[in-house]
Write a protein that holds these residues in place. Sequence first.
Motif, PDB file in Angstrom:
ATOM      1  N   ALA A 127      26.129 -33.189 -39.834  1.00 20.45           N
ATOM      2  CA  ALA A 127      26.927 -32.849 -38.650  1.00 20.45           C
ATOM      3  C   ALA A 127      28.419 -33.019 -38.918  1.00 20.45           C
ATOM      4  CB  ALA A 127      26.501 -33.721 -37.467  1.00 20.45           C
ATOM      5  N   ASN A 128      28.784 -34.053 -39.671  1.00 20.54           N
ATOM      6  CA  ASN A 128      30.202 -34.275 -39.981  1.00 20.54           C
ATOM      7  C   ASN A 128      30.777 -33.132 -40.803  1.00 20.54           C
ATOM      8  OD1 ASN A 128      30.315 -36.688 -38.582  1.00 20.54           O
ATOM      9  ND2 ASN A 128      29.958 -37.962 -40.379  1.00 20.54           N
ATOM     10  N   ARG A 129      29.979 -32.581 -41.714  1.00 24.21           N
ATOM     11  CA  ARG A 129      30.455 -31.424 -42.488  1.00 24.21           C
ATOM     12  C   ARG A 129      30.549 -30.183 -41.598  1.00 24.21           C
ATOM     13  NH1 ARG A 129      28.489 -31.026 -48.757  1.00 24.21           N
ATOM     14  NH2 ARG A 129      29.312 -33.043 -49.433  1.00 24.21           N
ATOM     15  N   LEU A 130      29.555 -30.003 -40.772  1.00 26.81           N
ATOM     16  CA  LEU A 130      29.489 -28.793 -39.958  1.00 26.81           C
ATOM     17  C   LEU A 130      30.614 -28.727 -38.936  1.00 26.81           C
ATOM     18  CD1 LEU A 130      27.932 -26.215 -39.305  1.00 26.81           C
ATOM     19  CD2 LEU A 130      26.477 -27.579 -37.790  1.00 26.81           C
ATOM     20  N   LYS A 131      30.948 -29.855 -38.323  1.00 25.07           N
ATOM     21  CA  LYS A 131      31.926 -29.820 -37.234  1.00 25.07           C
ATOM     22  C   LYS A 131      33.340 -29.494 -37.725  1.00 25.07           C
ATOM     23  CE  LYS A 131      33.056 -34.783 -36.994  1.00 25.07           C
ATOM     24  NZ  LYS A 131      32.983 -35.986 -36.128  1.00 25.07           N
ATOM     25  N   GLN A 132      33.596 -29.654 -39.027  1.00 22.63           N
ATOM     26  CA  GLN A 132      34.904 -29.283 -39.567  1.00 22.63           C
ATOM     27  C   GLN A 132      35.165 -27.779 -39.434  1.00 22.63           C
ATOM     28  OE1 GLN A 132      35.749 -30.965 -43.572  1.00 22.63           O
ATOM     29  NE2 GLN A 132      33.767 -31.959 -43.394  1.00 22.63           N
ATOM     30  N   LEU A 133      34.086 -26.994 -39.403  1.00 25.40           N
ATOM     31  CA  LEU A 133      34.210 -25.538 -39.451  1.00 25.40           C
ATOM     32  C   LEU A 133      33.950 -24.871 -38.109  1.00 25.40           C
ATOM     33  CD1 LEU A 133      32.134 -25.056 -42.730  1.00 25.40           C
ATOM     34  CD2 LEU A 133      34.563 -25.615 -42.515  1.00 25.40           C
ATOM     35  N   LEU A 134      33.563 -25.641 -37.104  1.00 25.49           N
ATOM     36  CA  LEU A 134      33.181 -25.045 -35.822  1.00 25.49           C
ATOM     37  C   LEU A 134      34.318 -24.268 -35.182  1.00 25.49           C
ATOM     38  CD1 LEU A 134      30.995 -27.814 -34.150  1.00 25.49           C
ATOM     39  CD2 LEU A 134      30.244 -25.669 -35.153  1.00 25.49           C
ATOM     40  N   ASN A 135      35.532 -24.760 -35.338  1.00 31.00           N
ATOM     41  CA  ASN A 135      36.672 -24.099 -34.703  1.00 31.00           C
ATOM     42  C   ASN A 135      36.863 -22.677 -35.220  1.00 31.00           C
ATOM     43  OD1 ASN A 135      38.875 -24.218 -32.869  1.00 31.00           O
ATOM     44  ND2 ASN A 135      40.280 -24.454 -34.587  1.00 31.00           N
ATOM     45  N   MET A 136      36.398 -22.399 -36.445  1.00 30.89           N
ATOM     46  CA  MET A 136      36.541 -21.064 -37.036  1.00 30.89           C
ATOM     47  C   MET A 136      35.302 -20.196 -36.840  1.00 30.89           C
ATOM     48  SD  MET A 136      38.435 -22.230 -40.578  1.00 30.89           S
ATOM     49  CE  MET A 136      37.492 -23.755 -40.720  1.00 30.89           C
ATOM     50  N   VAL A 137      34.221 -20.795 -36.346  1.00 29.12           N
ATOM     51  CA  VAL A 137      32.970 -20.059 -36.172  1.00 29.12           C
ATOM     52  C   VAL A 137      32.694 -19.751 -34.699  1.00 29.12           C
ATOM     53  CG1 VAL A 137      30.466 -20.121 -36.542  1.00 29.12           C
ATOM     54  CG2 VAL A 137      32.000 -21.066 -38.274  1.00 29.12           C
ATOM     55  N   ILE A 138      32.989 -20.707 -33.819  1.00 29.76           N
ATOM     56  CA  ILE A 138      32.685 -20.574 -32.397  1.00 29.76           C
ATOM     57  C   ILE A 138      33.876 -19.953 -31.671  1.00 29.76           C
ATOM     58  CG2 ILE A 138      31.990 -21.773 -30.302  1.00 29.76           C
ATOM     59  CD1 ILE A 138      29.896 -21.767 -32.531  1.00 29.76           C
ATOM     60  N   GLY A 139      33.619 -19.024 -30.769  1.00 29.15           N
ATOM     61  CA  GLY A 139      34.662 -18.326 -30.035  1.00 29.15           C
ATOM     62  C   GLY A 139      35.517 -19.249 -29.189  1.00 29.15           C
ATOM     63  N   GLU A 140      36.725 -18.800 -28.866  1.00 32.01           N
ATOM     64  CA  GLU A 140      37.685 -19.635 -28.150  1.00 32.01           C
ATOM     65  C   GLU A 140      37.290 -19.885 -26.691  1.00 32.01           C
ATOM     66  OE1 GLU A 140      40.611 -15.836 -27.108  1.00 32.01           O
ATOM     67  OE2 GLU A 140      41.354 -17.520 -28.298  1.00 32.01           O
ATOM     68  N   GLN A 141      36.320 -19.155 -26.166  1.00 30.25           N
ATOM     69  CA  GLN A 141      35.893 -19.387 -24.786  1.00 30.25           C
ATOM     70  C   GLN A 141      35.085 -20.680 -24.639  1.00 30.25           C
ATOM     71  OE1 GLN A 141      35.250 -16.595 -26.463  1.00 30.25           O
ATOM     72  NE2 GLN A 141      36.359 -14.931 -25.439  1.00 30.25           N
ATOM     73  N   GLN A 142      34.552 -21.201 -25.752  1.00 36.85           N
ATOM     74  CA  GLN A 142      33.762 -22.428 -25.729  1.00 36.85           C
ATOM     75  C   GLN A 142      34.669 -23.636 -25.919  1.00 36.85           C
ATOM     76  OE1 GLN A 142      31.247 -24.637 -24.857  1.00 36.85           O
ATOM     77  NE2 GLN A 142      29.877 -23.045 -25.678  1.00 36.85           N
ATOM     78  N   SER A 143      34.509 -24.649 -25.062  1.00 35.64           N
ATOM     79  CA  SER A 143      35.403 -25.813 -25.136  1.00 35.64           C
ATOM     80  C   SER A 143      34.679 -27.118 -25.422  1.00 35.64           C
ATOM     81  CB  SER A 143      36.172 -25.961 -23.810  1.00 35.64           C
ATOM     82  OG  SER A 143      35.276 -26.212 -22.734  1.00 35.64           O
ATOM     83  N   ALA A 144      33.351 -27.119 -25.523  1.00 39.62           N
ATOM     84  CA  ALA A 144      32.607 -28.366 -25.676  1.00 39.62           C
ATOM     85  C   ALA A 144      32.239 -28.621 -27.129  1.00 39.62           C
ATOM     86  CB  ALA A 144      31.333 -28.319 -24.828  1.00 39.62           C
ATOM     87  N   PHE A 145      32.292 -29.892 -27.528  1.00 38.23           N
ATOM     88  CA  PHE A 145      31.803 -30.385 -28.825  1.00 38.23           C
ATOM     89  C   PHE A 145      32.607 -29.912 -30.030  1.00 38.23           C
ATOM     90  CE2 PHE A 145      27.618 -29.936 -26.415  1.00 38.23           C
ATOM     91  CZ  PHE A 145      27.642 -31.239 -25.986  1.00 38.23           C
ATOM     92  N   ILE A 146      33.716 -29.230 -29.838  1.00 32.72           N
ATOM     93  CA  ILE A 146      34.469 -28.691 -30.970  1.00 32.72           C
ATOM     94  C   ILE A 146      35.737 -29.530 -31.176  1.00 32.72           C
ATOM     95  CG2 ILE A 146      35.652 -26.667 -31.900  1.00 32.72           C
ATOM     96  CD1 ILE A 146      33.814 -24.934 -30.253  1.00 32.72           C
ATOM     97  N   PRO A 147      35.924 -30.117 -32.362  1.00 33.80           N
ATOM     98  CA  PRO A 147      37.124 -30.906 -32.623  1.00 33.80           C
ATOM     99  C   PRO A 147      38.386 -30.071 -32.401  1.00 33.80           C
ATOM    100  CG  PRO A 147      35.507 -31.248 -34.363  1.00 33.80           C
ATOM    101  CD  PRO A 147      34.988 -30.130 -33.507  1.00 33.80           C
ATOM    102  N   GLY A 148      39.362 -30.664 -31.731  1.00 36.55           N
ATOM    103  CA  GLY A 148      40.612 -29.967 -31.459  1.00 36.55           C
ATOM    104  C   GLY A 148      40.627 -29.237 -30.133  1.00 36.55           C
ATOM    105  N   ARG A 149      39.464 -29.100 -29.497  1.00 38.34           N
ATOM    106  CA  ARG A 149      39.398 -28.476 -28.181  1.00 38.34           C
ATOM    107  C   ARG A 149      38.960 -29.516 -27.156  1.00 38.34           C
ATOM    108  NH1 ARG A 149      36.219 -22.713 -29.333  1.00 38.34           N
ATOM    109  NH2 ARG A 149      37.186 -22.280 -31.370  1.00 38.34           N
ATOM    110  N   PHE A 150      39.416 -29.332 -25.924  1.00 38.58           N
ATOM    111  CA  PHE A 150      39.086 -30.273 -24.868  1.00 38.58           C
ATOM    112  C   PHE A 150      38.453 -29.513 -23.703  1.00 38.58           C
ATOM    113  CE2 PHE A 150      42.696 -31.918 -27.210  1.00 38.58           C
ATOM    114  CZ  PHE A 150      42.281 -33.208 -27.517  1.00 38.58           C
TER     115      PHE A 150
END
Length: 334
Positions: free
Chosen positions: A158-181
Amino acid sequence: MNTIRRLNDAAGRVYTGQQEVTSCLVESMKGLFAKGNRVEESRILPLVTPRVTSDMKQILLAPFTEEEIWFALKCMGSNKAPGPDGMSARFFQKHCHIVGQTVLSELRGYLEVGEFPMMLNKTLIALIPKKNKPSTPTDFRPISLCNVLYKIMSKVLANRLKQLLNMVIGEQQSAFIPGRFITDNILIAFECFHTIKQKTRAKTGFMAAKLDISKAYDRVEWDFLEAMMLKFGFAERWVRMIMKCITTVTYSILVNGHRSEEFQPEMGLRQGNPLSPYLFLFCVEGLATLLTNVVNSGKIHGLKTSARGPIISHLLFADDSVLFTKILHRKAAN
């Protein structure tokens, strides 16, 4: 105080006593995790574009280090309820000088090969009452209690995966993504509601609809999740490792302090597994892709809060979502 003495099933039958109550809960959970209506992958997958680059694949597939494993262990809650192994993370944190090297060698072997013993993925289900006097199986929230070694392994992934979520998940999603609130989307939603209330004299109106996915984690189809990850461009080795973590689980329910018989689910993600929030986002991204497609094709029209602002058609909060669209005929809508 939380002893379950009697339950009613969906048909109204009453179950009393330890054996009958346990049987009712096991059958209910088996039905909850049984495959239902298939997701129409043919409508969603062609719309999904690859988003994982070769550099991102290298990050995910790089050799696992001792530092990663120790960091994952230190980040775990020390006194969480134990799983089938009866251990807490605190034991491994406090006695790493005794068991540390054994834990490291075992986990690095599992992570590098992508295989691990089935017993490592045995899981207890603790039932948390949703209300004061629960009377049916649906009145309980199932929480998964995993073995500590499995939680360390899934935490590393999970620690490896969450580093890349911001580039994979669309900007409309705000939950569980580092750097988004999640509060960012809340503020945007309130601005949209304010804009809708102000449009009282326009020929066309706007509407907002809040959607909530019932039993969201429990209804995730493994085949669809695997297809989404492959479509995003994740390496097959990484996808196999993730699917191994979620498809080899065996459940046993804790009922009044006693374990029920073991059973294997056919779908669903575990509440309490470090990987589950991030994997759930991949499935929700399928919904976001469909919504984006209908907006781009002009079938629905989003909302603009200002003349130069972006068009907002949907905001996502993990398993909750808010949709905004134009009402072309106000009188018909009323």
